[in-house]
Write a protein that holds these residues in place. Structure first.
Motif, PDB file in Angstrom:
ATOM      1  N   THR A  52     -60.746 -49.824  -2.352  1.00 10.70           N
ATOM      2  CA  THR A  52     -60.508 -48.884  -3.442  1.00 10.70           C
ATOM      3  C   THR A  52     -59.063 -48.473  -3.678  1.00 10.70           C
ATOM      4  N   ASN A  53     -58.294 -48.256  -2.672  1.00 11.27           N
ATOM      5  CA  ASN A  53     -57.007 -47.582  -2.825  1.00 11.27           C
ATOM      6  C   ASN A  53     -55.909 -48.428  -3.458  1.00 11.27           C
ATOM      7  N   TYR A  54     -55.088 -47.728  -4.244  1.00  7.51           N
ATOM      8  CA  TYR A  54     -53.781 -48.266  -4.585  1.00  7.51           C
ATOM      9  C   TYR A  54     -52.901 -47.993  -3.372  1.00  7.51           C
ATOM     10  N   VAL A  55     -52.165 -49.000  -2.929  1.00  8.23           N
ATOM     11  CA  VAL A  55     -51.232 -48.824  -1.823  1.00  8.23           C
ATOM     12  C   VAL A  55     -49.864 -49.253  -2.328  1.00  8.23           C
ATOM     13  N   ALA A  56     -48.924 -48.318  -2.315  1.00 11.08           N
ATOM     14  CA  ALA A  56     -47.572 -48.598  -2.784  1.00 11.08           C
ATOM     15  C   ALA A  56     -46.757 -49.205  -1.653  1.00 11.08           C
ATOM     16  N   VAL A  77     -36.029 -62.116  -0.431  1.00  9.83           N
ATOM     17  CA  VAL A  77     -34.997 -61.160  -0.011  1.00  9.83           C
ATOM     18  C   VAL A  77     -33.892 -61.887   0.744  1.00  9.83           C
ATOM     19  N   ARG A  78     -32.784 -61.200   0.913  1.00 12.85           N
ATOM     20  CA  ARG A  78     -31.683 -61.785   1.685  1.00 12.85           C
ATOM     21  C   ARG A  78     -32.118 -61.928   3.144  1.00 12.85           C
ATOM     22  N   PRO A  79     -31.590 -62.907   3.839  1.00  9.26           N
ATOM     23  CA  PRO A  79     -31.906 -63.039   5.270  1.00  9.26           C
ATOM     24  C   PRO A  79     -31.464 -61.779   6.017  1.00  9.26           C
ATOM     25  N   GLY A  80     -32.151 -61.482   7.100  1.00  9.04           N
ATOM     26  CA  GLY A  80     -31.801 -60.316   7.904  1.00  9.04           C
ATOM     27  C   GLY A  80     -33.013 -59.458   8.191  1.00  9.04           C
ATOM     28  N   THR A  81     -32.739 -58.194   8.503  1.00 12.64           N
ATOM     29  CA  THR A  81     -33.782 -57.247   8.870  1.00 12.64           C
ATOM     30  C   THR A  81     -34.105 -56.343   7.677  1.00 12.64           C
ATOM     31  N   HIS A  82     -35.389 -56.099   7.475  1.00 12.22           N
ATOM     32  CA  HIS A  82     -35.856 -55.300   6.343  1.00 12.22           C
ATOM     33  C   HIS A  82     -36.933 -54.325   6.799  1.00 12.22           C
ATOM     34  N   LEU A  83     -37.112 -53.264   6.009  1.00  8.18           N
ATOM     35  CA  LEU A  83     -38.140 -52.265   6.290  1.00  8.18           C
ATOM     36  C   LEU A  83     -39.105 -52.210   5.115  1.00  8.18           C
ATOM     37  N   LEU A  84     -40.382 -52.410   5.415  1.00  2.00           N
ATOM     38  CA  LEU A  84     -41.445 -52.363   4.424  1.00  2.00           C
ATOM     39  C   LEU A  84     -42.308 -51.142   4.737  1.00  2.00           C
ATOM     40  N   VAL A  85     -42.504 -50.284   3.741  1.00  2.00           N
ATOM     41  CA  VAL A  85     -43.300 -49.069   3.917  1.00  2.00           C
ATOM     42  C   VAL A  85     -44.484 -49.124   2.965  1.00  2.00           C
ATOM     43  N   ALA A  86     -45.659 -48.816   3.471  1.00  2.00           N
ATOM     44  CA  ALA A  86     -46.872 -48.718   2.653  1.00  2.00           C
ATOM     45  C   ALA A  86     -47.287 -47.252   2.605  1.00  2.00           C
ATOM     46  N   SER A  87     -47.628 -46.780   1.395  1.00  2.00           N
ATOM     47  CA  SER A  87     -48.069 -45.394   1.218  1.00  2.00           C
ATOM     48  C   SER A  87     -49.352 -45.381   0.402  1.00  2.00           C
ATOM     49  N   TRP A  88     -50.284 -44.554   0.794  1.00  2.00           N
ATOM     50  CA  TRP A  88     -51.561 -44.401   0.103  1.00  2.00           C
ATOM     51  C   TRP A  88     -51.955 -42.935   0.185  1.00  2.00           C
ATOM     52  N   PRO A  89     -52.936 -42.507  -0.592  1.00  2.00           N
ATOM     53  CA  PRO A  89     -53.352 -41.106  -0.517  1.00  2.00           C
ATOM     54  C   PRO A  89     -53.759 -40.750   0.919  1.00  2.00           C
ATOM     55  N   GLY A  90     -53.008 -39.884   1.527  1.00  3.55           N
ATOM     56  CA  GLY A  90     -53.331 -39.445   2.873  1.00  3.55           C
ATOM     57  C   GLY A  90     -52.583 -40.124   3.991  1.00  3.55           C
ATOM     58  N   GLY A  91     -51.655 -41.036   3.689  1.00  4.02           N
ATOM     59  CA  GLY A  91     -50.946 -41.653   4.796  1.00  4.02           C
ATOM     60  C   GLY A  91     -49.876 -42.642   4.396  1.00  4.02           C
ATOM     61  N   SER A  92     -49.186 -43.114   5.415  1.00  2.02           N
ATOM     62  CA  SER A  92     -48.175 -44.152   5.226  1.00  2.02           C
ATOM     63  C   SER A  92     -47.937 -44.853   6.558  1.00  2.02           C
ATOM     64  N   THR A  93     -47.357 -46.035   6.471  1.00  2.00           N
ATOM     65  CA  THR A  93     -46.997 -46.789   7.660  1.00  2.00           C
ATOM     66  C   THR A  93     -45.759 -47.610   7.339  1.00  2.00           C
ATOM     67  N   ALA A  94     -44.971 -47.905   8.358  1.00  2.00           N
ATOM     68  CA  ALA A  94     -43.747 -48.682   8.167  1.00  2.00           C
ATOM     69  C   ALA A  94     -43.769 -49.908   9.061  1.00  2.00           C
ATOM     70  N   PHE A  95     -43.048 -50.927   8.625  1.00  2.00           N
ATOM     71  CA  PHE A  95     -43.028 -52.195   9.345  1.00  2.00           C
ATOM     72  C   PHE A  95     -41.646 -52.819   9.187  1.00  2.00           C
ATOM     73  N   TRP A 116     -64.451 -40.734   5.140  1.00  2.00           N
ATOM     74  CA  TRP A 116     -63.628 -39.676   5.717  1.00  2.00           C
ATOM     75  C   TRP A 116     -62.138 -40.005   5.706  1.00  2.00           C
ATOM     76  N   GLY A 117     -61.748 -41.145   5.146  1.00  2.00           N
ATOM     77  CA  GLY A 117     -60.322 -41.429   5.053  1.00  2.00           C
ATOM     78  C   GLY A 117     -60.011 -42.913   5.011  1.00  2.00           C
TER      79      GLY A 117
END
Length: 144
Positions: A52-56, A77-95, A116-117
């Motif tokens: 169901t969720n949209y995840v940005a 993307v350019r070579p190297g290190t990158h940070l990807l963040v996912a956000s949804w209603p009620g939470g987020s996570t980074a990678f 429940w979530g």
């Protein structure tokens, strides 16, 4: 843009909040070819408990794409290190991930949606199984 997935009688319609790439771009992306001077990252979102969720997704604090269930995003993307963040209603996570030019990386966005979530996490995908899953998904964004 809206599209359907699944098999009758359980077809599900989903809509993205932004236009999706044309069929020619999707076909090119699904060849899963490396770019000469860039790192190519595919974000694969396909799990049976994720319905169901949209995840940005936000890449390096700038680029944002909103994903839907059974979708695929290609990022160059350019070579190297990158940070990807996912956000949804009620939470987020980074990678954080890193890669080199001419490398293709599959990142799985794994989610579970319950009454429940919701919970999502990123994992590096095994290339052959991730590629197989990605081939059947709708390309909803082509970044870079």
């Amino acid at each position: 843009a809206c599209f359907e997935f699944g098999k009758p009688p359980r077809r599900t319609k989903t809509c993205t909040p932004h236009p999706v790439p044309p069929a020619a771009v999707e076909a090119a992306a699904k060849r899963f070819e490396a770019a000469a001077d860039q790192l190519t990252v595919y974000v694969v979102r396909q799990r049976w408990l994720d319905a169901t969720n949209y995840v940005a997704l936000q890449l390096d604090g700038a680029t944002e794409v909103v994903t839907v269930p059974r979708s695929l995003v290609r990022m160059r993307v350019r070579p190297g290190t990158h940070l990807l963040v996912a956000s949804w209603p009620g939470g987020s996570t980074a990678f954080e991930f890193a890669g080199a030019a001419r490398q293709v990386l599959f990142v799985e966005l794994r989610g579970s949606v319950w009454a429940w979530g919701s919970e999502y996490r990123f994992e590096i995908g095994e290339p052959s199984s991730s590629r197989e899953r990605a081939a059947g998904l709708r390309l909803i964004a082509d970044v870079g």
